[in-house]
Design a protein around this motif. Structure first.
Motif, PDB file in Angstrom:
ATOM      1  N   GLY A 355     -26.724 -31.814 -27.708  1.00 54.43           N
ATOM      2  CA  GLY A 355     -25.239 -32.018 -27.339  1.00 54.43           C
ATOM      3  C   GLY A 355     -24.381 -32.437 -28.049  1.00 54.43           C
ATOM      4  O   GLY A 355     -24.198 -32.014 -29.561  1.00 54.43           O
ATOM      5  N   GLY A 356     -23.908 -33.553 -28.441  1.00 56.71           N
ATOM      6  CA  GLY A 356     -22.426 -34.591 -28.579  1.00 56.71           C
ATOM      7  C   GLY A 356     -21.794 -34.437 -27.860  1.00 56.71           C
ATOM      8  O   GLY A 356     -21.481 -33.643 -26.713  1.00 56.71           O
ATOM      9  N   PRO A 357     -20.495 -35.106 -28.224  1.00 54.61           N
ATOM     10  CA  PRO A 357     -19.527 -35.383 -27.360  1.00 54.61           C
ATOM     11  C   PRO A 357     -18.670 -33.776 -27.051  1.00 54.61           C
ATOM     12  O   PRO A 357     -18.108 -33.943 -25.688  1.00 54.61           O
ATOM     13  CB  PRO A 357     -18.606 -36.201 -28.009  1.00 54.61           C
ATOM     14  N   GLY A 358     -19.427 -33.064 -27.619  1.00 53.08           N
ATOM     15  CA  GLY A 358     -17.774 -31.694 -27.238  1.00 53.08           C
ATOM     16  C   GLY A 358     -18.855 -30.915 -26.269  1.00 53.08           C
ATOM     17  O   GLY A 358     -18.244 -30.156 -25.833  1.00 53.08           O
ATOM     18  N   LEU A 359     -20.163 -31.328 -25.722  1.00 46.30           N
ATOM     19  CA  LEU A 359     -20.851 -30.150 -24.816  1.00 46.30           C
ATOM     20  C   LEU A 359     -19.969 -29.935 -23.876  1.00 46.30           C
ATOM     21  O   LEU A 359     -20.081 -28.834 -23.086  1.00 46.30           O
ATOM     22  CB  LEU A 359     -21.871 -31.088 -24.558  1.00 46.30           C
ATOM     23  N   VAL A 360     -19.239 -30.313 -23.256  1.00 46.58           N
ATOM     24  CA  VAL A 360     -18.100 -30.918 -22.270  1.00 46.58           C
ATOM     25  C   VAL A 360     -17.819 -28.992 -22.384  1.00 46.58           C
ATOM     26  O   VAL A 360     -17.482 -28.746 -20.999  1.00 46.58           O
ATOM     27  CB  VAL A 360     -17.834 -31.886 -21.991  1.00 46.58           C
ATOM     28  N   ASN A 390     -23.485 -35.901 -22.221  1.00 43.47           N
ATOM     29  CA  ASN A 390     -23.152 -35.630 -24.086  1.00 43.47           C
ATOM     30  C   ASN A 390     -24.435 -34.979 -23.502  1.00 43.47           C
ATOM     31  O   ASN A 390     -24.363 -34.624 -25.008  1.00 43.47           O
ATOM     32  CB  ASN A 390     -23.315 -37.079 -23.962  1.00 43.47           C
ATOM     33  N   ASP A 391     -25.081 -34.954 -23.098  1.00 42.06           N
ATOM     34  CA  ASP A 391     -26.337 -34.554 -23.988  1.00 42.06           C
ATOM     35  C   ASP A 391     -27.520 -33.184 -22.457  1.00 42.06           C
ATOM     36  O   ASP A 391     -27.649 -34.012 -21.801  1.00 42.06           O
ATOM     37  CB  ASP A 391     -27.976 -35.386 -24.302  1.00 42.06           C
ATOM     38  N   TRP A 515     -35.931 -51.077 -16.642  1.00 38.59           N
ATOM     39  CA  TRP A 515     -36.674 -49.878 -17.445  1.00 38.59           C
ATOM     40  C   TRP A 515     -35.430 -49.028 -17.887  1.00 38.59           C
ATOM     41  O   TRP A 515     -34.112 -49.251 -17.636  1.00 38.59           O
ATOM     42  CB  TRP A 515     -36.956 -49.347 -16.240  1.00 38.59           C
ATOM     43  N   PHE A 516     -35.747 -48.020 -18.661  1.00 33.94           N
ATOM     44  CA  PHE A 516     -34.629 -47.270 -19.045  1.00 33.94           C
ATOM     45  C   PHE A 516     -34.897 -46.304 -18.597  1.00 33.94           C
ATOM     46  O   PHE A 516     -35.951 -45.832 -18.067  1.00 33.94           O
ATOM     47  CB  PHE A 516     -35.347 -47.524 -20.554  1.00 33.94           C
ATOM     48  N   TYR A 517     -33.662 -44.691 -18.413  1.00 33.95           N
ATOM     49  CA  TYR A 517     -33.495 -44.332 -18.139  1.00 33.95           C
ATOM     50  C   TYR A 517     -32.564 -43.016 -19.224  1.00 33.95           C
ATOM     51  O   TYR A 517     -31.084 -42.938 -19.405  1.00 33.95           O
ATOM     52  CB  TYR A 517     -33.314 -43.947 -16.072  1.00 33.95           C
ATOM     53  N   GLY A 518     -32.823 -42.266 -19.257  1.00 32.32           N
ATOM     54  CA  GLY A 518     -32.468 -41.675 -20.747  1.00 32.32           C
ATOM     55  C   GLY A 518     -31.801 -42.661 -21.388  1.00 32.32           C
ATOM     56  O   GLY A 518     -32.432 -43.604 -21.748  1.00 32.32           O
ATOM     57  N   ASP A 519     -30.411 -42.660 -21.720  1.00 37.90           N
ATOM     58  CA  ASP A 519     -30.034 -43.271 -22.405  1.00 37.90           C
ATOM     59  C   ASP A 519     -29.184 -44.910 -21.693  1.00 37.90           C
ATOM     60  O   ASP A 519     -28.906 -45.298 -22.161  1.00 37.90           O
ATOM     61  CB  ASP A 519     -27.980 -43.084 -23.570  1.00 37.90           C
ATOM     62  N   GLU A 520     -29.570 -44.795 -20.358  1.00 38.85           N
ATOM     63  CA  GLU A 520     -29.049 -46.526 -19.866  1.00 38.85           C
ATOM     64  C   GLU A 520     -30.317 -46.953 -19.512  1.00 38.85           C
ATOM     65  O   GLU A 520     -30.835 -46.487 -19.186  1.00 38.85           O
ATOM     66  CB  GLU A 520     -27.867 -45.297 -18.590  1.00 38.85           C
ATOM     67  N   ARG A 521     -29.522 -47.684 -18.552  1.00 45.44           N
ATOM     68  CA  ARG A 521     -30.580 -49.145 -18.200  1.00 45.44           C
ATOM     69  C   ARG A 521     -30.573 -49.081 -16.811  1.00 45.44           C
ATOM     70  O   ARG A 521     -29.402 -49.290 -16.638  1.00 45.44           O
ATOM     71  CB  ARG A 521     -30.132 -50.529 -19.068  1.00 45.44           C
ATOM     72  N   HIS A 522     -31.202 -49.523 -16.217  1.00 42.33           N
ATOM     73  CA  HIS A 522     -31.437 -49.824 -14.741  1.00 42.33           C
ATOM     74  C   HIS A 522     -32.366 -50.533 -14.503  1.00 42.33           C
ATOM     75  O   HIS A 522     -32.819 -51.007 -15.142  1.00 42.33           O
ATOM     76  CB  HIS A 522     -32.179 -48.392 -13.763  1.00 42.33           C
ATOM     77  N   SER A 523     -32.071 -51.181 -12.937  1.00 45.14           N
ATOM     78  CA  SER A 523     -32.940 -51.760 -12.358  1.00 45.14           C
ATOM     79  C   SER A 523     -33.713 -51.552 -11.637  1.00 45.14           C
ATOM     80  O   SER A 523     -33.295 -50.538 -10.828  1.00 45.14           O
ATOM     81  CB  SER A 523     -32.153 -52.964 -12.113  1.00 45.14           C
ATOM     82  N   ALA A 524     -34.697 -51.707 -11.283  1.00 42.96           N
ATOM     83  CA  ALA A 524     -35.995 -50.850 -10.098  1.00 42.96           C
ATOM     84  C   ALA A 524     -36.495 -52.562  -9.256  1.00 42.96           C
ATOM     85  O   ALA A 524     -37.162 -53.135  -9.807  1.00 42.96           O
ATOM     86  CB  ALA A 524     -36.857 -50.402 -11.203  1.00 42.96           C
TER      87      ALA A 524
END
Ligand code: ADP
Ligand code: ASP
Ligand code: MG
Length: 527
Positions: A355-360, A390-391, A515-524
């Motif tokens: 990936g990277g920003p250009g993946l789209v 992105n990835d 907790w973490f999911y990929g690069d993002e933070r979520h709440s469980a």
């Protein structure tokens, strides 16, 4: 028409021989019932283990017809591959040394099990031929300094070919006429070396041609697991641990009534008992659940085992060679009950990010990723694309990592060169843990509690997916966290025995945590 009837009919249509009549006269024996008994390397590790195997075969063949499928003696396939790799590196002496050791090991087993000098000599002559073949393959490899997939298959399949004459002879000696059969004469495959797939029609014809007459005469065929051959006669293998698959392929080809996989554990357990000491026996699972567990690393079953019998629905048992009084696990098309059945894990996996920003802007990046891994027959343990696009995140087992990265770099070479794609990176230190059972995804309470507990123990979840079948929930962690992740999930999904659960359950009111999911933070939430 019932399976028994189908079998009975096909066998009745041929005239019975003397031996067949003699065997069918054994009180309580159902000559129209056919069972495939598969013994893994752990079950034929030495003469002591083999004597247990002989008892099982003798007892089973007094109840029904049996076909035996056997793996190489424990550890032998690894040693043969090592000999091949040493030869490739030009180290012919260490390769020869390995072959000498293997010869001694098999000679010792022959001495211990076979009483008649004539039979011993016959087996030894066969071994001479097979070890000569091994030496030639090593010489050729050393000369070319290349271990091709084809040669690797030829070398690694020798272990099965060495053990079947021994087992067949030991059975015959104890009054149960038996014949050693090389499955290269039965199991015809494509030419995908190291992961060959059967051509079922041809295999069925050959099994009926070669095995059916033996069964009709009351002779027990002892067939090599793991190996096959192309239609042109080139040796192939079904992949490491592939004898389980051989057993179901033969079972499907012969319309068997039952397949029993004999191994060194009580059956399919709620987790690998080598990792989780309080793992318990699963009594019954569906084909789908068992396949998912195998796919995610439950070594007790080869991942493709149930593929061969998907249409005929024959039951498969996993049982313990060393504890025949235990019931084992029954695997049936629909299994029993819902909820989580067991956990599995692949401890040596790699996380590949494309990936990277250009993946789209990259045309059909996800489709091309899928096609690339399918083309090299690598199995993706997890594949996901984050919402920000992105990835693409891909998890594969370590044995196929190099091959997968190379194939992806070739596929995306143009995009990488023109910088539409920024990177293909590799993290070779991850593990994947899978929670398997029908409707697992509906168990939000246990999922939440597991994630909460893992976060409390500083176990970072690098990625997580739920399978489309609703049968698997898998999460990626660092390798060093795998055992913790397994034991937490084992406890939270209530897979351990009630006694050990009550001992270990200390926190009954967990707090919601991040907790973490990929690069993002979520709440469980805890529940
Ligand atoms: P075999 O030589 O009989 O083919 P394997 O070594 O291939 O045996 O498979 C048996 C091993 O699988 C067990 O010793 C056990 O450690 C491992 N295993 C991994 N996951 C599981 C599970 N869920 N249930 C039972 N065994 C498992
Ligand atoms: N002997 C082969 C292996 O070690 C096949 C098997 O064990 O099923 O991979
Ligand atoms: Mg195995």
């Amino acid at each position: 028409m019932s399976r028994e009837k189908t079998n009975g009919k096909s066998r009745n249509s041929n005239s019975k021989t003397h031996l067949d009549q003699r065997r069918s006269e054994v009180p309580g024996r159902d000559p129209f019932k056919l069972r495939i008994l598969k013994f893994g390397g752990t079950s034929v590790g030495d003469e002591f283990c083999i004597s247990k195997v002989l008892e099982i075969i003798r007892s089973a063949s007094q109840e029904s017809s049996v076909v035996v499928v056997v793996s190489a003696m424990g550890g032998v396939t690894n040693r043969l591959i090592e000999a091949g790799l040493q030869s490739e590196a030009g180290n012919l002496e260490p390769a020869k040394h390995i072959l000498q050791e293997l010869r001694k090991q098999h000679d010792r087993t022959v001495e211990a099990l076979i009483h008649s000098e004539t039979d011993r000599n016959r087996i030894r002559s066969r071994m001479d031929v097979l070890f000569e073949e091994a030496h030639q393959l090593c010489h050729g490899t050393a000369l070319l300094r290349q271990l091709t997939a084809r040669t690797r298959d030829a070398i690694s399949g020798l272990g099965e070919r060495l053990v079947t004459p021994l087992l067949a002879s030991a059975l015959t000696q104890s009054g149960f006429p038996s014949r050693s059969i090389e499955s290269s004469d039965l199991l015809i495959t494509d030419s995908c070396h190291g992961a060959a797939e059967p051509h079922m029609e041809r295999t069925r014809e050959l099994c009926n041609l070669h095995l059916r007459p033996l069964l009709q005469q009351g002779i027990v065929p002892v067939v090599t697991g793991f190996i096959g051959s192309t239609a042109e006669g080139v040796p192939t293998t079904l992949g490491r641990g592939g004898s389980d698959y051989s057993a179901t392929i033969l079972g499907a080809a012969l319309d068997a009534n039952e397949i029993v996989i004999w191994t060194d554990v009580d059956g399919l357990m709620t987790a690998d008992p080598r990792l989780i000491s309080d793992a318990t026996l699963v009594h019954e699972v569906s084909y789908r659940e068992a396949s998912e567990l195998a796919y995610f690393g439950a070594k007790v079953l080869h991942p493709k085992t149930l593929r061969a019998i998907a249409r005929c629905g024959v039951p498969v048992w996993i049982r313990n060679t060393f504890a025949t009084d235990r019931p084992g696990t029954r695997i049936t098309p629909s299994g029993m009950g819902t909820g989580v059945k067991a956990l599995a894990a692949v401890g040596d996996a790699s996380l590949i990010r494309i990936g990277g920003p250009g993946l789209v802007g990259v045309t059909d990046a996800l489709g091309r990723t899928f096609a690339t891994i399918a083309a090299i027959r690598a199995d993706a343990l997890l594949i996901s694309q984050s919402s920000s696009q992105n990835d693409i995140c891909l998890v594969v087992g370590s044995s196929v990592t190099k091959h997968t990265v190379e194939a992806l770099r070739r596929e995306f070479a143009h995009d990488l060169a023109h910088e539409t794609l920024e990177h293909i990176t590799l993290d070779a230190s991850v593990a994947i843990v899978a929670v398997v059972g029908h409707n697992v995804c509906a168990m939000s309470g246990s999922v939440g509690r597991t994630l909460t507990k893992l976060a409390e123990k500083d176990v970072n979840i690098l990625a997580m997916t739920q399978g489309s079948s609703q049968c698997v929930l898998s999460f990626v962690v660092r390798q060093e966290d795998m055992k913790t992740a397994l034991s937490v999930a084992h406890l939270q999904f209530e897979l351990a025995s009630p006694q050990s659960r009550s001992l270990r359950k200390t926190d009954t009111n967990p707090r919601p945590v991040a907790w973490f999911y990929g690069d993002e933070r979520h709440s469980a939430n805890a529940d």
